[in-house]
Design an enzyme around this catalytic site. Structure first.
Site, PDB file in Angstrom:
ATOM      1  CG  ASP A 144     -21.072  -9.552 -25.129  1.00 30.99           C
ATOM      2  OD1 ASP A 144     -20.665  -9.451 -23.696  1.00 30.99           O
ATOM      3  OD2 ASP A 144     -21.726 -10.435 -25.422  1.00 30.99           O
ATOM      4  CG  ASP A 174     -20.992 -15.100 -21.369  1.00 35.08           C
ATOM      5  OD1 ASP A 174     -20.087 -15.532 -21.462  1.00 35.08           O
ATOM      6  OD2 ASP A 174     -21.695 -14.919 -20.333  1.00 35.08           O
ATOM      7  CG  ASP A 203     -25.085 -11.698 -27.064  1.00 36.06           C
ATOM      8  OD1 ASP A 203     -24.558 -11.085 -26.520  1.00 36.06           O
ATOM      9  OD2 ASP A 203     -25.712 -12.625 -26.713  1.00 36.06           O
TER      10      ASP A 203
HETATM   11 MG    MG Z   1     -23.498 -11.248 -24.674  1.00 28.04          MG
END
Ligand code: MG
Length: 253
Positions: free
Chosen positions: A13, A15, A216
């Protein structure tokens, strides 16, 4: 990894997993450079648009496949693999495997449902580049790229009952997930389906590859289920990104 002779592929991923809160990757740059010298593909798998991901790929000199808009499309540099699924499309530089539904259709459905439920929803399509920049903490240049959406609509619920809205979206055959900053609305796609498909192409090309996944947020869970080693970034911890990527370098190297 158990079998050191096999090729390792990293699905990550952006961000919160590769970029920090200020959209910076400076703290992990030396580790990324090291992984690049090992020829370990770093495959971005993000809710970001093709335009945004290409920006990061170019600045990092990464020329690998990537997954855009929460698994809606897989972009593979031409001649990267020897065989492709028959259904793919092409651009000048990429083979494209589309799994998502058209952005306009998604937006129309979202608006209709919001109106019916008397809710106030604001998506990227309702905002100017300046508004996206200000709200998401992006530069105007990056906000421009973030608005070039083809499949997935990031949105906020300004007024109304989120649970009822999310339930109705699901009943209408749409998928809604949560990223670090926004809800995301899309068709019948997610990061997991795209990851599985791309992983399979690597397996066909190189023999069974070992895969590491980095995420995340909730929208990363389907991707993390498809990899051999899933890593969930503990972003509240200090140096979370650096520690995560150190661990990955150890696993891959
Ligand atoms: Mg993320």
């Amino acid at each position: 990894l158990a079998n050191k002779t096999s090729k390792t592929v990293i699905f990550t991923d952006l961000d919160g997993s590769f970029l920090d809160q200020q959209y910076n990757y400076n703290t992990i740059k030396p580790i990324i450079n090291h992984l690049q010298t090992l020829n370990t593909p770093i495959v971005f798998c993000s809710s970001k648009t093709k335009a945004e991901i290409l920006f990061y790929q170019k600045t990092l000199k990464i020329n690998e496949p990537f997954i855009a808009e929460n698994g809606a499309a897989i972009y593979i540099p031409k001649n990267y693999f020897t065989t492709y699924p028959k259904s793919n499309k092409q651009t000048d530089q990429h083979e494209v495997i589309e799994l998502g539904a058209p952005y306009k259709a998604i937006r129309n459905k979202m608006k209709r449902i919001a109106q019916k439920l008397k809710m106030k929803i604001i998506g990227f399509g309702d905002m100017t580049e300046q508004e996206v920049a200000q709200q998401a903490g992006l530069t105007l240049q990056m906000a421009k790229l973030a608005k070039q959406r083809q499949y997935d609509e990031p949105f906020r619920i300004v007024q109304g009952n989120p649970e009822r809205f999310l339930k109705t979206l699901k009943e209408q055959g749409l998928t809604c997930t949560q990223g670090g900053r926004y809800y995301h609305l899309m068709g019948n796609n997610d990061k997991g389906k795209a990851t599985a498909l791309l992983r399979n192409l690597y397996d066909v090309e190189f023999g069974r590859v070992a895969t590491i996944g980095v995420g995340d947020s909730r929208n990363d869970q389907p991707m993390l289920k498809q990899v051999d080693i899933p890593i969930f970034v503990q972003k509240r911890k200090e140096n979370a990104l650096r520690d995560t990527w150190k661990k990955i370098a150890n696993l891959a190297g």
